[in-house]
Design a protein around this motif. Structure first.
Motif, mmCIF file in Angstrom:
data_model
loop_
_atom_site.group_PDB
_atom_site.id
_atom_site.type_symbol
_atom_site.label_atom_id
_atom_site.label_comp_id
_atom_site.label_asym_id
_atom_site.label_seq_id
_atom_site.Cartn_x
_atom_site.Cartn_y
_atom_site.Cartn_z
ATOM 1 N N ALA A 102 -16.567 -3.095 10.679
ATOM 2 C CA ALA A 102 -15.339 -2.357 10.405
ATOM 3 C C ALA A 102 -15.316 -1.072 11.218
ATOM 4 N N ARG A 103 -14.109 -0.573 11.495
ATOM 5 C CA ARG A 103 -13.980 0.598 12.351
ATOM 6 C C ARG A 103 -14.577 1.847 11.713
ATOM 7 N N TYR A 104 -14.290 2.049 10.458
ATOM 8 C CA TYR A 104 -14.784 3.250 9.780
ATOM 9 C C TYR A 104 -15.972 2.875 8.903
ATOM 10 N N ALA A 105 -17.064 2.517 9.552
ATOM 11 C CA ALA A 105 -18.226 2.060 8.805
ATOM 12 C C ALA A 105 -19.484 2.150 9.646
ATOM 13 N N ASP A 106 -20.616 2.276 8.971
ATOM 14 C CA ASP A 106 -21.920 2.205 9.634
ATOM 15 C C ASP A 106 -22.641 0.928 9.226
ATOM 16 N N PHE A 107 -21.878 -0.067 8.794
ATOM 17 C CA PHE A 107 -22.429 -1.328 8.319
ATOM 18 C C PHE A 107 -21.641 -2.487 8.906
ATOM 19 N N HIS A 108 -22.106 -3.700 8.680
ATOM 20 C CA HIS A 108 -21.428 -4.915 9.132
ATOM 21 C C HIS A 108 -20.996 -5.757 7.936
ATOM 22 N N TYR A 109 -19.907 -6.520 8.130
ATOM 23 C CA TYR A 109 -19.566 -7.582 7.199
ATOM 24 C C TYR A 109 -20.195 -8.870 7.723
ATOM 25 N N VAL A 110 -20.978 -9.509 6.900
ATOM 26 C CA VAL A 110 -21.571 -10.796 7.236
ATOM 27 C C VAL A 110 -20.841 -11.842 6.407
ATOM 28 N N GLU A 111 -20.063 -12.677 7.077
ATOM 29 C CA GLU A 111 -19.277 -13.670 6.370
ATOM 30 C C GLU A 111 -20.145 -14.862 5.992
ATOM 31 N N ILE A 112 -19.907 -15.365 4.790
ATOM 32 C CA ILE A 112 -20.629 -16.515 4.262
ATOM 33 C C ILE A 112 -19.605 -17.531 3.760
ATOM 34 N N VAL A 205 0.309 14.457 4.358
ATOM 35 C CA VAL A 205 -0.295 14.325 5.683
ATOM 36 C C VAL A 205 -0.575 12.843 5.921
ATOM 37 N N ALA A 206 -0.811 12.488 7.163
ATOM 38 C CA ALA A 206 -0.990 11.084 7.523
ATOM 39 C C ALA A 206 -2.121 10.462 6.726
ATOM 40 N N GLY A 207 -1.873 9.279 6.200
ATOM 41 C CA GLY A 207 -2.885 8.539 5.460
ATOM 42 C C GLY A 207 -3.147 7.191 6.102
ATOM 43 N N TYR A 208 -3.806 6.305 5.336
ATOM 44 C CA TYR A 208 -4.135 4.989 5.884
ATOM 45 C C TYR A 208 -4.194 3.977 4.747
ATOM 46 N N ASP A 209 -3.854 2.739 5.073
ATOM 47 C CA ASP A 209 -3.891 1.636 4.110
ATOM 48 C C ASP A 209 -5.009 0.680 4.509
ATOM 49 N N PHE A 210 -6.092 0.682 3.755
ATOM 50 C CA PHE A 210 -7.224 -0.194 4.047
ATOM 51 C C PHE A 210 -7.061 -1.579 3.437
ATOM 52 N N ILE A 211 -6.027 -1.790 2.656
ATOM 53 C CA ILE A 211 -5.732 -3.133 2.136
ATOM 54 C C ILE A 211 -4.926 -3.928 3.151
ATOM 55 N N TRP A 212 -4.001 -3.248 3.853
ATOM 56 C CA TRP A 212 -3.172 -3.888 4.867
ATOM 57 C C TRP A 212 -3.571 -3.517 6.290
ATOM 58 N N ALA A 213 -4.548 -2.622 6.443
ATOM 59 C CA ALA A 213 -5.029 -2.200 7.759
ATOM 60 C C ALA A 213 -3.909 -1.642 8.625
#
Length: 452
Positions: A102-112, A205-213
């Motif tokens: 993910a862009r705002y992360a220090d981790f990975h998503y591992v899909e299973i 102020v500007a925000g972000y939607d992490f459900i809809w990216a």
């Protein structure tokens, strides 16, 4: 470093802290295509005018049953020196089908595979070399119990001495931004969505939607809009309800989804890893206070690391302690981490009499309490429930997927109490108390003592 936890409860004073009273109680036991038209279908609709009911409403809403962990992926942090092909190889050994970051992360998503148990998959991957941690991704829900309800009805502000506090600092300033990590906020009018009328003069102020990216964090529930009202509802405008820190900037960050997001094909759902991204995004974009009126049944290294990162960036964080007090008093995360991180506070709820609200979780991680209300009581005999009153969606229309009809609603829950602490923190920062740890210390220092 583990915090020094007070041995007895505290009721915070808004007045004293600014020169403010919230109640503190401690101790004792506390991008995927859309299959249903997607968000663009909402945005393409003709603009809707906001309509508000004049009389307050009340309702109870049951949370949708959900699994404890998100299916189809786990969250993994690999050794930073590993190359991408090595990461993929390691994950593949554990049965992974894909690895993304993910862009705002220090981790990975591992899909299973969708049918695989994420707890077991994480356990398998933890045994692999080069893996710092692997964990299932807990589902998050809003920590609230809604019900129903102008300033004379906002007993919560009067109980915490806000009128005298406003004599010292009248609503803060635009120099302070409060991020609301929630279901979104009714912050603007576009397509099917309308701005809440009593937020018309609130600074966003500007925000972000992490459900809809995307960068349009519209509320589809009403919870986040209610939270925004407690913090920064339009005030002294002869209309509706007041807010505590009504001059600050509000940054809507959507990390919680609703059935309307799900039915319209939102690509992401509310998990702790999504919340962690929201925390980091808010901290990186100037939030000095982060409100998290949410909780999950278990924790994760991902969320703990995000909390520490945000505090390191200068953001104070308030988190709902949970609403399990009248059930099994089970702990909730990420509130549990508050006791070990200076600058993060777990917030319980008190009622009209400044006693622990029956639903409020009361475990050893609770550090402060504030008015959360009790819709089952009428201690002040005003013939209305003792909930926390702010503007939100009219539930009769929200349940039909209509997001331009509003009402003044009484909600109850530690979600509501958390917003009080966030607003107070914003006022303290505007007064010059800028360190997150110092904000926490000031809140504790001027809290009134109460039995735990």
């Amino acid at each position: 470093m583990r915090k020094q936890m007070p041995s007895r409860g505290w009721t915070l004073s808004a007045l004293l802290a600014l020169s403010l009273s919230v109640v503190a109680v401690t101790g004792g036991g506390q991008s995927v295509p859309s299959s249903a038209g997607g968000k663009q279908a909402w945005l393409r609709q003709d603009g809707r005018t906001a309509v508000t009911l004049e009389e307050p409403l009340a309702r109870h809403q049951q949370a949708r049953p959900r699994p404890a962990y998100a299916p189809g992926h786990i969250v993994v942090k690999f050794e930073p020196e590993l190359r991408l092909r090595d990461v993929r190889s390691i994950a593949g050994e554990a049965g992974a089908t894909r690895v993304t970051r993910a862009r705002y992360a220090d981790f990975h998503y591992v899909e299973i595979p969708k049918g695989d148990d994420p707890v077991a998959a994480a356990a398998r991957l933890r045994r692999e070399p080069g893996v710092l941690y692997a964990e299932p991704d807990p589902i998050v829900r809003a920590s609230w119990t809604p019900n129903d309800s102008f300033y004379q009805l906002q007993w919560n502000f009067q109980k915490i001495n806000m009128e005298r506090a406003w004599d010292i600092n009248r609503g803060g300033s635009a120099n302070i931004t409060v991020a609301i990590l929630d279901t979104g906020v009714a912050y603007r009018t576009q397509g099917a969505f309308a701005q809440a009328p009593d937020l018309a003069n609130t600074r966003f102020v500007a925000g972000y939607d992490f459900i809809w990216a995307d960068d349009l964090p519209f509320d589809t529930d009403g919870h986040g809009t209610h939270i925004a009202g407690t913090i920064a509802q339009n005030t002294d405008n002869q209309t509706g309800a007041a807010g505590m820190a009504f001059n600050v900037g509000i940054m809507p960050v959507k990390v919680l989804d609703t059935e309307w997001d799900e039915q319209n094909g939102a690509p992401f759902t509310a998990t702790l890893s999504v919340v962690a991204q929201g925390i980091r995004w808010a901290a990186d974009h100037g939030a000095k206070v982060i409100n998290m009126s949410l909780g999950a049944e278990s924790g994760s290294s991902t969320i703990e690391n995000a909390l520490r990162y945000a505090v390191g960036q200068g953001a104070f964080i308030s988190i709902a302690a949970g609403n399990t007090g009248d059930e099994d008093n089970s702990p909730e995360w990420p509130a549990t981490y508050a006791k070990t991180i200076d600058g993060v506070m777990a917030v319980a709820a008190v009622d009209y009499n400044l006693q622990r609200a029956p639903y409020s979780t009361h475990r050893d991680y609770v550090e402060i309490a504030a008015p959360g209300g009790d819709n089952g009581a009428d201690a002040n005999s005003d013939t209305r429930p003792d909930g926390i009153l702010q503007q939100s969606f009219d539930p009769d229309f929200q349940e039909q997927g209509i997001f331009n009809r509003f009402a003044y609603m009484y909600y109850q829950g530690t979600s509501m109490s958390t917003a009080h602490v966030s607003a107070l923190a914003a006022l303290l920062m505007d007064q010059g108390v800028t360190s997150p740890a110092a904000v926490e210390a000031a809140i504790k220092r001027f809290a009134a003592q109460k039995p735990a």
